[in-house]
Design a protein around this motif. Structure first.
Motif, mmCIF file in Angstrom:
data_model
loop_
_atom_site.group_PDB
_atom_site.id
_atom_site.type_symbol
_atom_site.label_atom_id
_atom_site.label_comp_id
_atom_site.label_asym_id
_atom_site.label_seq_id
_atom_site.Cartn_x
_atom_site.Cartn_y
_atom_site.Cartn_z
ATOM 1 N N LEU A 1 86.539 43.306 47.231
ATOM 2 C CA LEU A 1 84.823 43.678 48.140
ATOM 3 C C LEU A 1 83.974 45.051 47.838
ATOM 4 O O LEU A 1 84.852 45.831 48.317
ATOM 5 N N ILE A 2 83.140 45.007 47.097
ATOM 6 C CA ILE A 2 82.717 46.324 47.150
ATOM 7 C C ILE A 2 80.617 46.829 47.532
ATOM 8 O O ILE A 2 79.884 45.724 47.540
ATOM 9 N N HIS A 3 80.633 47.353 48.434
ATOM 10 C CA HIS A 3 79.516 48.365 49.010
ATOM 11 C C HIS A 3 78.962 49.148 49.101
ATOM 12 O O HIS A 3 79.335 49.206 50.017
ATOM 13 N N ASP B 1 88.782 58.800 37.638
ATOM 14 C CA ASP B 1 89.599 57.701 36.424
ATOM 15 C C ASP B 1 90.295 56.443 37.413
ATOM 16 O O ASP B 1 91.135 57.036 38.134
ATOM 17 N N THR B 2 89.356 55.832 37.115
ATOM 18 C CA THR B 2 90.603 54.545 38.009
ATOM 19 C C THR B 2 90.489 53.527 37.494
ATOM 20 O O THR B 2 89.901 52.875 36.398
ATOM 21 N N THR B 3 91.892 52.851 37.719
ATOM 22 C CA THR B 3 92.455 52.000 37.632
ATOM 23 C C THR B 3 92.120 50.489 38.429
ATOM 24 O O THR B 3 92.974 50.772 39.625
ATOM 25 N N SER C 1 82.002 49.404 51.959
ATOM 26 C CA SER C 1 81.655 50.544 51.680
ATOM 27 C C SER C 1 82.339 52.449 51.813
ATOM 28 O O SER C 1 83.998 52.066 52.451
ATOM 29 N N TYR C 2 81.761 53.126 51.071
ATOM 30 C CA TYR C 2 82.830 54.396 52.215
ATOM 31 C C TYR C 2 82.057 55.338 52.807
ATOM 32 O O TYR C 2 80.302 55.035 52.510
ATOM 33 N N ALA C 3 82.161 55.894 53.441
ATOM 34 C CA ALA C 3 81.333 56.714 54.473
ATOM 35 C C ALA C 3 80.542 57.636 54.050
ATOM 36 O O ALA C 3 81.651 58.406 53.129
ATOM 37 N N ILE D 1 85.712 54.380 34.121
ATOM 38 C CA ILE D 1 85.575 55.662 34.302
ATOM 39 C C ILE D 1 84.495 56.442 35.502
ATOM 40 O O ILE D 1 82.909 55.243 35.068
ATOM 41 N N CYS D 2 83.905 56.366 36.198
ATOM 42 C CA CYS D 2 83.225 55.973 37.902
ATOM 43 C C CYS D 2 82.759 57.352 38.130
ATOM 44 O O CYS D 2 83.352 58.529 38.284
ATOM 45 N N VAL D 3 81.212 57.419 38.372
ATOM 46 C CA VAL D 3 80.764 58.140 39.192
ATOM 47 C C VAL D 3 79.782 58.325 39.761
ATOM 48 O O VAL D 3 79.244 57.080 39.790
HETATM 49 C C1 9YT Z 1 83.941 50.014 40.564
HETATM 50 C C2 9YT Z 1 84.962 50.683 42.031
HETATM 51 O O1 9YT Z 1 83.971 51.815 41.899
HETATM 52 N N1 9YT Z 1 85.770 50.975 42.381
HETATM 53 C C3 9YT Z 1 87.106 51.003 43.392
HETATM 54 C C4 9YT Z 1 86.748 52.408 43.016
HETATM 55 C C5 9YT Z 1 86.295 53.528 43.499
HETATM 56 N N2 9YT Z 1 85.726 53.362 42.108
HETATM 57 C C6 9YT Z 1 86.866 54.742 43.398
HETATM 58 O O2 9YT Z 1 86.440 55.132 44.913
HETATM 59 O O3 9YT Z 1 86.920 55.788 42.149
#
Ligand code: 9YT
Length: 132
Positions: free
Chosen positions: A51-53, A41-43, A124-126, A106-108
């Protein structure tokens, strides 16, 4: 069965803040829950551009509050996002997420995040295997 309430996540290690201050993510499910995905649950804070990749993950995002846009970097395409919009990054699309107002999403993620990741410089995330 796993049951968690938002007030059990706030101010614990399941609540993560972006290092650039753009967002806060409350991670209901993460890798250690062994569900095969993580659920957040992200704000996204108003007026931010992130920047997202996600090179190593696919992500679905369902916006439940607020509005903004996704700006795809390798295509001349802007996708408006508001409450009721879902988008899925099924091809690791590099993009900016722009929040016009505060957005609640809401992110999955698949594979799941370990739970404490914040974005790296390249958005990115590792992969879990390279240390989070
Ligand atoms: C849409 C997005 O990826 N936002 C960055 C935060 C991510 N959703 C997270 O780690 O919850």
């Amino acid at each position: 069965m796993i049951v968690r309430k938002l007030n059990e996540i706030i101010e614990t290690e399941r609540e993560v803040f972006a290092s650039n201050g753009n967002w806060r993510s409350r991670r209901f499910l993460s890798e250690s829950d062994r569900m095969g995905f993580s659920l957040h649950d992200t704000t996204i804070f108003a007026g931010t551009k992130t920047l997202i990749h996600y090179k190593h993950h696919v992500e679905a995002v369902y916006c439940v509050e607020g509005s903004g846009q996704v700006e795809l970097i390798d295509e001349d395409r802007v996708i408006p996002v508001s409450a009721g919009t879902m988008y899925a990054l099924n091809q690791h699309e590099k993009h900016y997420l722009v929040a016009n107002t505060e957005m609640r999403i809401i992110c999955v993620f698949n594979p799941p995040l370990s739970g404490t990741e914040v974005h790296r410089e390249d958005g990115s995330y590792a992969e879990l295997a390279d240390g989070g």
